[in-house]
Design an enzyme around this catalytic site. Structure first.
Site, PDB file in Angstrom:
ATOM      1  N   SER A  10      -4.297  -3.124  -1.910  1.00 39.36           N
ATOM      2  CA  SER A  10      -4.639  -3.863  -0.706  1.00 39.36           C
ATOM      3  C   SER A  10      -4.958  -5.291  -1.101  1.00 39.36           C
ATOM      4  O   SER A  10      -5.182  -5.592  -2.283  1.00 39.36           O
ATOM      5  CB  SER A  10      -5.840  -3.227   0.006  1.00 39.36           C
ATOM      6  OG  SER A  10      -6.295  -4.052   1.073  1.00 39.36           O
ATOM      7  N   CYS A  60       0.809  -1.215   0.000  1.00 41.66           N
ATOM      8  CA  CYS A  60       0.000   0.000   0.000  1.00 41.66           C
ATOM      9  C   CYS A  60       0.847   1.273   0.000  1.00 41.66           C
ATOM     10  O   CYS A  60       0.543   2.224  -0.727  1.00 41.66           O
ATOM     11  CB  CYS A  60      -0.952  -0.004   1.192  1.00 41.66           C
ATOM     12  SG  CYS A  60      -0.159  -0.101   2.818  1.00 41.66           S
ATOM     13  N   HIS A  77      -2.873   1.070   7.333  1.00 41.64           N
ATOM     14  CA  HIS A  77      -3.096   1.050   5.880  1.00 41.64           C
ATOM     15  C   HIS A  77      -3.081   2.485   5.375  1.00 41.64           C
ATOM     16  O   HIS A  77      -3.413   3.422   6.116  1.00 41.64           O
ATOM     17  CB  HIS A  77      -4.444   0.374   5.585  1.00 41.64           C
ATOM     18  CG  HIS A  77      -4.745   0.226   4.127  1.00 41.64           C
ATOM     19  ND1 HIS A  77      -3.830  -0.257   3.219  1.00 41.64           N
ATOM     20  CD2 HIS A  77      -5.871   0.503   3.411  1.00 41.64           C
ATOM     21  CE1 HIS A  77      -4.384  -0.286   2.018  1.00 41.64           C
ATOM     22  NE2 HIS A  77      -5.613   0.187   2.099  1.00 41.64           N
TER      23      HIS A  77
END
Length: 365
Positions: free
Chosen positions: A221, A169, A204
């Protein structure tokens, strides 16, 4: 991102990494410091283990040796695959003992065409990232230091396009910035999430997009609904709540949301990316409060009011009524403001020897 919201697997990533290692086709732009690759499969030193970040209770390993990987980083990657993969060492042994590996595909870097609309261009970029695939090996192939100037991160993005290896990510955010640099109407900013699941915390990040009054995102992802979002959301809060709802599908509760500033379109800028200009503890706030804070922040960003913290001078604020210059002695004459008064002092300079010390330097007060 790792954990339940990320899924598992990863045989394809390991094969592509193996093919890249065997082929020796990499071209590292910058020489790395020796020993930067971390420990081997048998476990590195205590200092190396302390440097390895943890996300969701799992080790987050980073390749710091560049390409080709050094021996330590290479063995450490395979050791991690053997520990975390459901099939254990069988997968690693099958790939590493294979006499011939299929040559990995190298997707072409997308090129913008004048006939493309902005949503079509963003979709082309996201398709390219998906063709690179998500990196399931447990080792991030490209080192991303968040404090590094934008120009250095853009060099790393160029290296990603050359190597064509799977990415995670954070790498996707840098690659997305690089590929959208030629579109000044597209504003880019990082959006980070901290979530909680089964006693562990997970992190994330995606690249937020703002263009023509609509919000969306680019990213990577393990889960398709935690990466790119179409350029259709009317407000920033609508986009954030969409991610929050997606996390709920995987039983993740969002604890914090961090939003950075617009990233400049100058690829040679020495300014670092502002990753967390706004930090919201969303788990302790009502949605109405979150929406209010997000919309105020989004409005300030659109009006270019907010400035990165790196742009401010580190000098302490000057107290009111006090001068930063050294104090004069009370017996010293006040300096006149008129420029004309400076010339006589130059004429008397040679004759005034009373203030010279024994070394020959004039003492000024």
């Amino acid at each position: 991102m790792t954990g339940a919201a990320g899924g598992g697997g990863g045989r394809g990533s390991s094969r592509r990494a193996a093919a890249g290692k065997e082929g020796g086709r990499s071209r590292s732009a910058q020489p790395r410091a020796a020993g930067g690759g971390g420990g081997g499969s048998g476990g590195g030193s205590e200092e190396e283990e302390q440097e390895q970040q943890r996300d969701g209770g799992s080790l987050f390993l980073v390749n710091k040796s560049g390409f080709p990987m050094d021996g330590q980083t290479w063995e450490r990657m395979w050791g991690h695959v053997e520990r975390v993969h459901p099939d254990g060492g069988a997968v690693a042994a099958a790939i590493r003992s294979a006499s011939r590996l299929a040559r990995p595909s190298v997707p072409p870097v997308p090129n913008y065409k004048l006939s493309m609309s902005i949503p079509e261009w963003l979709q082309a970029i996201q398709t390219y990232m998906k063709l690179l695939q998500y990196n399931h090996t447990g080792t991030q192939f490209f080192e991303i230091r968040k404090t590094r100037p934008l120009s250095g991160l853009m060099e790393t993005a160029k290296e990603m396009t050359r190597e064509s290896l799977p990415i995670k990510c954070l790498e996707a955010v840098i690659l997305g910035i690089y590929l959208t640099n030629g579109q000044p109407s597209v504003e880019r900013f990082p959006i980070s999430f901290k979530t909680h699941f089964s006693g562990n915390y997970f992190h994330h990040v995606v690249l937020g997009i703002y263009c023509n009054g609509r919000y969306g995102s680019l990213g990577m992802s393990r889960r398709s609904d935690l990466m790119d979002k179409p350029l259709t959301y009317r407000t920033l809060s609508d986009l954030i709540f969409e991610f929050e709802d997606s996390y709920k599908k995987y039983l993740h509760s969002v604890k914090k949301v961090k939003i950075g500033l617009y990233v400049p379109h100058e690829p040679h800028s020495f300014q670092p990316i502002e990753w967390k200009q706004l930090v919201l503890n969303v788990s302790k706030m009502m949605r109405t409060e979150v929406r209010k804070e997000l919309e105020k922040f989004a409005r300030d960003m659109r009006m270019k009011i907010l400035k990165p913290s790196s742009a401010h001078s580190p000098m302490k604020e000057r107290p009111r009524g006090k001068s930063l210059s050294p104090r004069r002695r009370q017996g010293s004459p006040q300096r006149r403001a008129c420029r004309r008064d400076k010339s006589p002092a130059v004429l008397d300079k040679k004759g005034d020897l009373a203030t010279l010390n024994e070394v020959g330097y004039q003492l000024r007060i």
